[in-house]
Design a protein around this motif. Structure first.
Motif, PDB file in Angstrom:
ATOM      1  N   LYS A   1      -2.341  -9.520  -2.303  1.00 50.16           N
ATOM      2  CA  LYS A   1      -3.612  -8.962  -2.786  1.00 50.16           C
ATOM      3  C   LYS A   1      -4.773  -9.922  -2.533  1.00 50.16           C
TER       4      LYS A   1
ATOM      5  N   LEU B   1      -4.261   2.591  -2.770  1.00 49.68           N
ATOM      6  CA  LEU B   1      -2.980   3.194  -2.433  1.00 49.68           C
ATOM      7  C   LEU B   1      -2.206   2.328  -1.437  1.00 49.68           C
ATOM      8  N   PHE B   2      -2.909   1.792  -0.434  1.00 47.46           N
ATOM      9  CA  PHE B   2      -2.259   0.928   0.558  1.00 47.46           C
ATOM     10  C   PHE B   2      -1.601  -0.267  -0.129  1.00 47.46           C
TER      11      PHE B   2
ATOM     12  N   PHE C   1      -0.889  -0.628  -3.256  1.00 45.56           N
ATOM     13  CA  PHE C   1       0.158  -0.256  -4.215  1.00 45.56           C
ATOM     14  C   PHE C   1       1.475  -0.005  -3.499  1.00 45.56           C
ATOM     15  N   ILE C   2       1.414   0.692  -2.368  1.00 52.78           N
ATOM     16  CA  ILE C   2       2.661   1.016  -1.657  1.00 52.78           C
ATOM     17  C   ILE C   2       3.387  -0.283  -1.281  1.00 52.78           C
ATOM     18  N   ILE C   3       2.653  -1.238  -0.716  1.00 50.58           N
ATOM     19  CA  ILE C   3       3.291  -2.483  -0.275  1.00 50.58           C
ATOM     20  C   ILE C   3       3.805  -3.279  -1.480  1.00 50.58           C
ATOM     21  N   CYS C   4       2.953  -3.454  -2.493  1.00 48.54           N
ATOM     22  CA  CYS C   4       3.338  -4.301  -3.627  1.00 48.54           C
ATOM     23  C   CYS C   4       4.477  -3.671  -4.425  1.00 48.54           C
ATOM     24  N   PHE C   5       4.405  -2.346  -4.591  1.00 49.39           N
ATOM     25  CA  PHE C   5       5.460  -1.675  -5.343  1.00 49.39           C
ATOM     26  C   PHE C   5       6.791  -1.770  -4.585  1.00 49.39           C
ATOM     27  N   SER C   6       6.726  -1.651  -3.247  1.00 47.36           N
ATOM     28  CA  SER C   6       7.970  -1.781  -2.474  1.00 47.36           C
ATOM     29  C   SER C   6       8.565  -3.166  -2.664  1.00 47.36           C
TER      30      SER C   6
ATOM     31  N   ARG D   1      10.236  -3.284  -6.052  1.00 51.82           N
ATOM     32  CA  ARG D   1      11.506  -2.565  -6.106  1.00 51.82           C
ATOM     33  C   ARG D   1      12.576  -3.307  -5.322  1.00 51.82           C
ATOM     34  N   TYR D   2      12.183  -3.840  -4.161  1.00 51.86           N
ATOM     35  CA  TYR D   2      13.169  -4.573  -3.358  1.00 51.86           C
ATOM     36  C   TYR D   2      13.727  -5.742  -4.157  1.00 51.86           C
TER      37      TYR D   2
END
Lengths: 374, 255
Positions: free
Chosen positions: A305, A344-345, A347-352, A355-356
């Motif tokens: 970020k 959104l961009f 969030f997708i990366i950070c959330f992945s 989760r990983y």
């Protein structure tokens, strides 16, 4: 005799019974998690009311009453979001000012990234060995693709921008800050005073200063110290500074992990005749890094970020492009849409990543963690 | 004892300790200790807690650094030289009170790690030796489990097998049964008795006086960092010389 005892035991033992109805299954879950007592039930009801207020309105704004077609903001006369700018500006959001006819190159670099990362992220991947060799070559392949050379026309790095720039800086920072952080953490615990004090000073100075200051320093002060004809590419400067900043944090996260390893582990490794590097590589670090996974991923997410700060030295990452677009007369006043889109961009990366890391912890957790005795 | 004597001794004994002194800060934990251990000899060290017995055997593989005196192990003097220290550690196996197995490795991996990395044994060969030794400590079926899945007694037996995999000349045991449930103490002691019968040189810090009486060639009693008495088990238990030993024995054997 023993058979008599056995049969007596059998007769006296209570047979297993199913649990009472309502304590397992969907109803049991609801009871335990949402309605376990009066306060919880109240909270649940309030939350459901809140969601009823927010979700339909959100869906309406994003999808139902939104407008997708149009050339400027005057085309959007609807009550919902105005997404008309996306098809015009998507290229810029993704690639910044990268020349349009060359944009296939970052695309190829991005898709090659997946096979380069896979053998390190997952344990069993087909052709693992070849993929590992490929991933070592990947940074060079990607650099040639992005910058040019070998017949590809060269693209100056100040043309880099958009989400591509966030990914380049973020990924380089992530890949470099982990090993540098490990070295700093080990150095800080070293018995050699010189190494120890160099590492402590680096960590404390870099960590004690805002990243934005480091970026300014790299932009304004570094050229003063460098010989006049020596130039350091601005993207590389950013990568160095972001890596330095993240690895100072990383070092402290890993040091925490190292301190959690009981001294018996060090002693057992020593007593078996392993030298310092062997015991670190084979015994201590695998355990310390596993404990540190949440903190490491936390640092990665923070780093990713922070790549938006490149705006202060005149590079236009995805947020910079968004700011520029919001100020454009054609699209004035669409800041909500733009920033939601940018968020959104990230969030997708950070959330992945998050989760990983949880998946990784679960997988490693099955391998007998918490196995230390006493 | 001077240097000349030590040099003479080191050919005869596997471990030669002379005039050993050690301090933790200003606390004098080991005082003028001299001890020699011949090849194949089994020595049990006992004494009240804080008497320095663990510190003494930890000095033998340099987990603790001594300040005065000399320690020779298999003819190599233990000093600050890292090469000597690593050479000695190859030949000296150690079993800890708290097992100290590596929780992220399987039992088999725990056993093959040091042979492969320190002795450069080929992996297949190391695994063969490891399985043989796991057989000896009676847990070959646990080879692919992780230490966290085993009971304390099983873990300690793995720890013994792990040390033996390096094919050491000397085995040090630092209170190997003190962290175990009473039911599990026996299974570990049985393995240690077998090991003693096989002719291994052993130094064992323990409170298991039955074990001492059964296998030891010599019992060393320590108090306040000094060797108070050192004798054969028979003499030690039946005819203790010093008052301190008598007191210790009366307390430890009273229940």
């Amino acid at each position: 005799m023993s058979s008599v005892i056995k049969s007596m035991e059998k007769n006296n033992r209570t047979k297993p019974r199913p649990p009472p109805i309502g304590s397992t299954g969907a109803i049991g879950w609801l009871r335990q998690n949402l309605f376990s007592n009066i306060y919880n039930s109240l909270l649940t009801v309030i939350c459901i009311c809140g969601l009823i207020l927010i979700i339909p309105a959100g869906i309406d704004w994003v999808f139902l009453s939104s407008q997708v077609a149009g050339d400027n903001r005057f085309a959007c006369q609807n009550t919902g979001a105005c997404w008309a700018w996306i098809d015009q500006r998507m290229g810029q959001f993704l690639f910044g000012f990268y020349p349009e006819q060359e944009r296939w190159r970052p695309m190829v670099a991005f898709f090659l990234l997946l096979p380069a990362l896979a053998p390190w992220l997952f344990e069993r991947v087909p052709a693992q060995r070849y993929l590992r060799i490929f991933s070592i070559a990947y940074p060079f392949i990607a650099t040639i693709l992005l910058v040019g050379g070998f017949g590809l026309p060269s693209v100056a790095s100040d043309k880099f921008g958009g989400f591509m720039l966030n990914l380049i800086v973020g990924l380089s920072g992530i890949v470099l800050s982990l090993p540098v952080g490990i070295l700093l953490a080990l150095g800080r615990r070293s018995k050699l005073p010189l190494i120890k004090w160099v590492c402590i000073s680096f960590i404390e100075i870099v960590r004690g200063v805002p990243l934005i200051t480091l970026l300014f320093v790299s932009n304004i002060l570094l050229p003063i110290f460098l010989p006049p004809d020596a130039t350091l590419d601005s993207v590389i400067r950013v990568i160095i500074m972001v890596t330095a900043f993240a690895s100072a944090y990383m070092a402290e996260v890993i040091r925490g992990g190292l301190q959690a390893i009981p001294s018996g582990q060090y002693e057992a490794a020593k007593a078996m005749g392993l030298n310092y590097f062997q015991s670190m590589r084979l015994i201590i670090l695998p355990q310390a890094l596993r404990i540190s996974i949440p903190g490491i991923v936390n640092t990665f997410i923070g780093l990713f970020k922070d790549t938006t700060l490149v705006i202060v030295i005149g590079l236009f990452d995805i947020l910079g492009i968004a700011n520029a677009m919001v100020a454009n007369p054609d699209w004035l006043g669409l800041s909500t849409e733009t920033y939601v889109f940018v968020a959104l961009f990230f969030f997708i990366i950070c959330f992945s990543m998050s989760r990983y890391s949880m998946w990784l912890e679960r997988r490693l957790g099955t391998k007998g963690s918490n196995g230390w005795s006493s | 004892m001077n240097n000349g004597n030590a040099a003479e001794f080191r050919h005869k004994s596997l471990i030669e300790i002379c005039g050993l002194n050690k301090w933790f800060g200003s606390f004098h934990v080991l005082r003028d200790i001299s001890l020699s251990v011949a090849s194949g000899e089994r020595i049990v060290i006992c004494g009240p807690s804080g008497s320095g017995k663990s510190t003494l055997i930890r000095c033998i593989n340099y987990l603790e650094e001594h300040q005065e005196g000399q320690i020779f192990v298999d003819g190599i003097e233990l000093k600050g030289d890292l090469k000597n220290i690593e050479a000695v550690r190859k030949e000296v196996g150690m079993v800890f009170q708290s097992f100290n197995l590596f929780p992220h490795l399987t039992v088999l991996e725990n056993c093959t790690l040091a042979p492969v990395w320190v002795r450069n044994t080929p992996k297949a060969e190391a695994e063969r030796i490891a399985m043989e030794l796991l057989e000896k400590v009676k847990i070959p079926e646990q080879a692919n489990k992780y230490p966290g899945q085993l009971s304390g007694g099983q873990q300690q037996r793995v720890a013994i097998a792990r040390s033996l995999c390096m094919q050491p000349k000397i085995m040090l045991f630092d209170e190997p049964t003190s962290a175990l449930d009473p039911e599990m103490i026996k299974e570990v002691l049985d393995v240690m008795v077998d090991l003693a019968d096989s002719g291994m040189t052993m130094l064992v810090v323990t409170h298991e006086m039955g074990f001492a009486a059964q296998v030891a060639d010599k019992v060393v009693f320590m108090d306040e960092g000094q060797v108070v008495e050192s004798n054969t088990p028979k003499e030690f238990f039946e005819n203790p010389q010093s008052e301190r030993t008598k007191l210790f024995l009366s307390q430890i054997l009273s229940h």
